[in-house]
Design a protein around this motif. Structure first.
Motif, PDB file in Angstrom:
ATOM      1  N   ASN A  67     -21.730  38.412  83.623  1.00  0.00           N
ATOM      2  CA  ASN A  67     -21.091  37.649  82.543  1.00  0.00           C
ATOM      3  C   ASN A  67     -20.850  38.499  81.298  1.00  0.00           C
ATOM      4  OD1 ASN A  67     -19.896  35.401  81.427  1.00  0.00           O
ATOM      5  ND2 ASN A  67     -21.789  34.657  80.515  1.00  0.00           N
ATOM      6  N   HIS A  68     -20.519  39.747  81.496  1.00  0.00           N
ATOM      7  CA  HIS A  68     -20.183  40.611  80.357  1.00  0.00           C
ATOM      8  C   HIS A  68     -18.705  40.413  80.016  1.00  0.00           C
ATOM      9  CE1 HIS A  68     -20.074  43.922  77.602  1.00  0.00           C
ATOM     10  NE2 HIS A  68     -19.070  44.465  78.257  1.00  0.00           N
ATOM     11  N   PRO A  69     -18.404  39.675  78.950  1.00  0.00           N
ATOM     12  CA  PRO A  69     -17.006  39.361  78.648  1.00  0.00           C
ATOM     13  C   PRO A  69     -16.286  40.519  77.969  1.00  0.00           C
ATOM     14  CG  PRO A  69     -18.424  38.375  76.996  1.00  0.00           C
ATOM     15  CD  PRO A  69     -19.338  39.040  77.999  1.00  0.00           C
ATOM     16  N   TYR A  70     -14.993  40.547  78.158  1.00  0.00           N
ATOM     17  CA  TYR A  70     -14.140  41.492  77.444  1.00  0.00           C
ATOM     18  C   TYR A  70     -13.648  40.825  76.168  1.00  0.00           C
ATOM     19  CZ  TYR A  70     -14.054  43.993  81.881  1.00  0.00           C
ATOM     20  OH  TYR A  70     -14.418  44.649  83.018  1.00  0.00           O
ATOM     21  N   SER A  71     -13.279  41.619  75.189  1.00  0.00           N
ATOM     22  CA  SER A  71     -12.723  41.038  73.980  1.00  0.00           C
ATOM     23  C   SER A  71     -11.333  40.483  74.287  1.00  0.00           C
ATOM     24  CB  SER A  71     -12.628  42.084  72.867  1.00  0.00           C
ATOM     25  OG  SER A  71     -11.597  43.017  73.144  1.00  0.00           O
ATOM     26  N   ILE A  72     -11.000  39.397  73.623  1.00  0.00           N
ATOM     27  CA  ILE A  72      -9.674  38.807  73.808  1.00  0.00           C
ATOM     28  C   ILE A  72      -8.595  39.799  73.379  1.00  0.00           C
ATOM     29  CG2 ILE A  72      -8.137  36.990  72.958  1.00  0.00           C
ATOM     30  CD1 ILE A  72     -10.557  35.125  72.940  1.00  0.00           C
ATOM     31  N   LYS A  73      -8.894  40.580  72.352  1.00  0.00           N
ATOM     32  CA  LYS A  73      -7.932  41.586  71.891  1.00  0.00           C
ATOM     33  C   LYS A  73      -7.610  42.593  72.984  1.00  0.00           C
ATOM     34  CE  LYS A  73      -7.183  45.020  68.223  1.00  0.00           C
ATOM     35  NZ  LYS A  73      -7.764  45.640  67.004  1.00  0.00           N
ATOM     36  N   SER A  74      -8.622  43.037  73.726  1.00  0.00           N
ATOM     37  CA  SER A  74      -8.372  44.021  74.785  1.00  0.00           C
ATOM     38  C   SER A  74      -7.549  43.421  75.913  1.00  0.00           C
ATOM     39  CB  SER A  74      -9.701  44.556  75.323  1.00  0.00           C
ATOM     40  OG  SER A  74     -10.434  43.557  76.004  1.00  0.00           O
ATOM     41  N   ILE A  75      -7.765  42.147  76.202  1.00  0.00           N
ATOM     42  CA  ILE A  75      -6.981  41.489  77.253  1.00  0.00           C
ATOM     43  C   ILE A  75      -5.535  41.323  76.800  1.00  0.00           C
ATOM     44  CG2 ILE A  75      -6.672  39.322  78.508  1.00  0.00           C
ATOM     45  CD1 ILE A  75      -9.757  39.125  78.596  1.00  0.00           C
ATOM     46  N   LEU A  76      -5.340  40.867  75.577  1.00  0.00           N
ATOM     47  CA  LEU A  76      -3.976  40.676  75.075  1.00  0.00           C
ATOM     48  C   LEU A  76      -3.221  42.007  75.003  1.00  0.00           C
ATOM     49  CD1 LEU A  76      -4.557  38.091  72.203  1.00  0.00           C
ATOM     50  CD2 LEU A  76      -3.546  37.662  74.451  1.00  0.00           C
ATOM     51  N   SER A  77      -3.917  43.072  74.676  1.00  0.00           N
ATOM     52  CA  SER A  77      -3.247  44.373  74.569  1.00  0.00           C
ATOM     53  C   SER A  77      -2.792  44.889  75.927  1.00  0.00           C
ATOM     54  CB  SER A  77      -4.181  45.399  73.912  1.00  0.00           C
ATOM     55  OG  SER A  77      -5.289  45.688  74.743  1.00  0.00           O
ATOM     56  N   ALA A  78      -3.359  44.338  76.997  1.00  0.00           N
ATOM     57  CA  ALA A  78      -2.962  44.762  78.343  1.00  0.00           C
ATOM     58  C   ALA A  78      -1.741  44.009  78.857  1.00  0.00           C
ATOM     59  CB  ALA A  78      -4.128  44.564  79.310  1.00  0.00           C
ATOM     60  N   ILE A  79      -1.332  42.962  78.151  1.00  0.00           N
ATOM     61  CA  ILE A  79      -0.174  42.151  78.559  1.00  0.00           C
ATOM     62  C   ILE A  79       1.036  42.649  77.781  1.00  0.00           C
ATOM     63  CG2 ILE A  79       0.770  39.827  78.757  1.00  0.00           C
ATOM     64  CD1 ILE A  79      -2.134  38.780  78.642  1.00  0.00           C
ATOM     65  N   HIS A  80       1.943  43.336  78.447  1.00  0.00           N
ATOM     66  CA  HIS A  80       3.009  44.045  77.751  1.00  0.00           C
ATOM     67  C   HIS A  80       4.305  43.249  77.598  1.00  0.00           C
ATOM     68  CE1 HIS A  80       0.765  47.742  79.510  1.00  0.00           C
ATOM     69  NE2 HIS A  80       0.243  47.364  78.352  1.00  0.00           N
ATOM     70  N   THR A  81       4.424  42.136  78.283  1.00  0.00           N
ATOM     71  CA  THR A  81       5.657  41.342  78.193  1.00  0.00           C
ATOM     72  C   THR A  81       5.441  40.135  77.282  1.00  0.00           C
ATOM     73  OG1 THR A  81       5.049  40.004  80.119  1.00  0.00           O
ATOM     74  CG2 THR A  81       6.345  42.001  80.537  1.00  0.00           C
ATOM     75  N   PRO A  82       6.503  39.676  76.608  1.00  0.00           N
ATOM     76  CA  PRO A  82       6.361  38.473  75.785  1.00  0.00           C
ATOM     77  C   PRO A  82       6.208  37.200  76.610  1.00  0.00           C
ATOM     78  CG  PRO A  82       8.629  39.251  75.747  1.00  0.00           C
ATOM     79  CD  PRO A  82       7.845  40.299  76.456  1.00  0.00           C
ATOM     80  N   THR A  83       6.650  37.243  77.873  1.00  0.00           N
ATOM     81  CA  THR A  83       6.604  36.076  78.748  1.00  0.00           C
ATOM     82  C   THR A  83       5.527  36.260  79.799  1.00  0.00           C
ATOM     83  OG1 THR A  83       8.978  35.708  78.442  1.00  0.00           O
ATOM     84  CG2 THR A  83       7.943  34.638  80.333  1.00  0.00           C
ATOM     85  N   VAL A  84       4.751  35.199  80.029  1.00  0.00           N
ATOM     86  CA  VAL A  84       3.700  35.253  81.043  1.00  0.00           C
ATOM     87  C   VAL A  84       3.713  33.973  81.873  1.00  0.00           C
ATOM     88  CG1 VAL A  84       2.229  36.655  79.533  1.00  0.00           C
ATOM     89  CG2 VAL A  84       1.863  34.198  79.653  1.00  0.00           C
ATOM     90  N   TYR A  85       3.088  34.054  83.026  1.00  0.00           N
ATOM     91  CA  TYR A  85       2.730  32.875  83.816  1.00  0.00           C
ATOM     92  C   TYR A  85       1.231  32.964  84.051  1.00  0.00           C
ATOM     93  CZ  TYR A  85       2.549  29.272  87.362  1.00  0.00           C
ATOM     94  OH  TYR A  85       2.235  28.118  88.049  1.00  0.00           O
ATOM     95  N   ILE A  86       0.523  31.837  83.901  1.00  0.00           N
ATOM     96  CA  ILE A  86      -0.932  31.827  84.019  1.00  0.00           C
ATOM     97  C   ILE A  86      -1.349  31.047  85.261  1.00  0.00           C
ATOM     98  CG2 ILE A  86      -3.096  31.134  82.926  1.00  0.00           C
ATOM     99  CD1 ILE A  86      -1.638  31.326  80.212  1.00  0.00           C
ATOM    100  N   SER A  87      -2.167  31.668  86.095  1.00  0.00           N
ATOM    101  CA  SER A  87      -2.720  31.000  87.268  1.00  0.00           C
ATOM    102  C   SER A  87      -4.245  31.066  87.199  1.00  0.00           C
ATOM    103  CB  SER A  87      -2.216  31.674  88.551  1.00  0.00           C
ATOM    104  OG  SER A  87      -2.671  30.980  89.695  1.00  0.00           O
ATOM    105  N   ILE A  88      -4.891  29.923  87.436  1.00  0.00           N
ATOM    106  CA  ILE A  88      -6.344  29.824  87.292  1.00  0.00           C
ATOM    107  C   ILE A  88      -6.951  29.299  88.583  1.00  0.00           C
ATOM    108  CG2 ILE A  88      -8.236  28.720  86.036  1.00  0.00           C
ATOM    109  CD1 ILE A  88      -6.190  28.334  83.692  1.00  0.00           C
TER     110      ILE A  88
END
Length: 258
Positions: free
Chosen positions: A150-171
């Motif tokens: 359960n070692h979480p990553y920072s939200i900033k690091s996750i967002l910085s890895a998403i390079h497109t303005p458009t996303v689709y989210i699957s959970i």
């Protein structure tokens, strides 16, 4: 920013959601696939064509509940509907990249099919898998945020890895620890709070074409009255409602600010 499409759909392969009474109270479009054959785990090509035609006709494409993770490959069909370059953001305890020997689309290979068949998928960001700690994956379009203890990553690091303005989210709720959800697959260690915090951040700063949720436990009618199974139903419904409410609140902020 936020959800670009509206409405809730519930896909019914096995009456999974009928017992989730609070979820059912939300206005939604129900899509009945109970009579479909050759769709559990693997999907034969003829069945896939039938599923695709039915799903394209749905009017509510904002948030889709798929049911068991056995049918997670439906996301592949949702991705084919997107008309601009995008990033798939996947919360899952498994990367679903399959193996070279698989010849049919399946719940464990659909991501590799999407990368191969859908040119508009620019990248895939997978958050929360634990299985890749044993079997590392190297793919130039895939970015992994594996979890351990359960070692979480920072939200900033996750967002910085998403390079497109458009996303689709699957959970897939198998990304959650067993205190937060019960699924029919081995589960990860993520908390529901970590999932919804990350989901909220993505919805607030990206254009989200849609969200789907799977990871229900399959329960037979004989199981439903047993106290242990009632607790499973309530646990999964609570997770579904928190995910849904996070999506709806972000969508509402976008509409109000428009």
């Amino acid at each position: 920013m936020g959800l670009l499409r509206t409405g809730i759909s519930i896909v019914d392969f096995d009456e999974t959601y009928i017992v989730q009474k609070e979820l059912q109270k939300y206005p939604h479009e129900e899509i009945d696939f109970q009579q479909m054959r050759h769709v559990n785990l693997y999907c034969e090509n003829e069945s896939l064509e039938l599923l695709s035609r039915r799903l394209q006709k749905r009017s509510h494409k904002g948030i889709t509940f798929i049911g068991s993770g056995n049918y997670h490959y439906l996301t592949y069909l949702f991705l084919k509907e997107i008309e601009k370059p995008f990033t798939l953001v996947l919360f899952d305890n498994h990367p679903d990249l399959g193996t070279e020997c698989e010849t049919l689309l399946s719940c464990g290979s659909w991501v590799s099919y999407a990368l191969k068949d859908i040119p508009l998928v620019e990248q895939v960001v997978i958050i929360g898998p634990t299985s890749v700690l044993r079997d590392p994956i190297n793919h130039h379009q895939v970015t992994l945020f594996p979890y351990k203890n359960n070692h979480p990553y920072s939200i900033k690091s996750i967002l910085s890895a998403i390079h497109t303005p458009t996303v689709y989210i699957s959970i897939d709720k198998d990304v959650l620890n067993t205190n937060e959800a019960t699924t029919n697959w081995d589960q990860g260690v993520m908390t529901l709070a970590s999932l919804t915090d990350c989901l909220k951040a993505i919805l607030s700063c990206k254009q989200v074409e849609g969200v789907d949720i799977c990871g229900e436990a399959h329960l037979s009618p004989a199981d439903l009255l047993l106290p242990d199974y009632q607790a499973i139903i309530q646990k999964n419904q609570t997770a579904n409602l928190k995910i849904l409410q996070t999506c709806l609140q972000s969508g509402y902020r976008q509409t109000r600010g428009a």
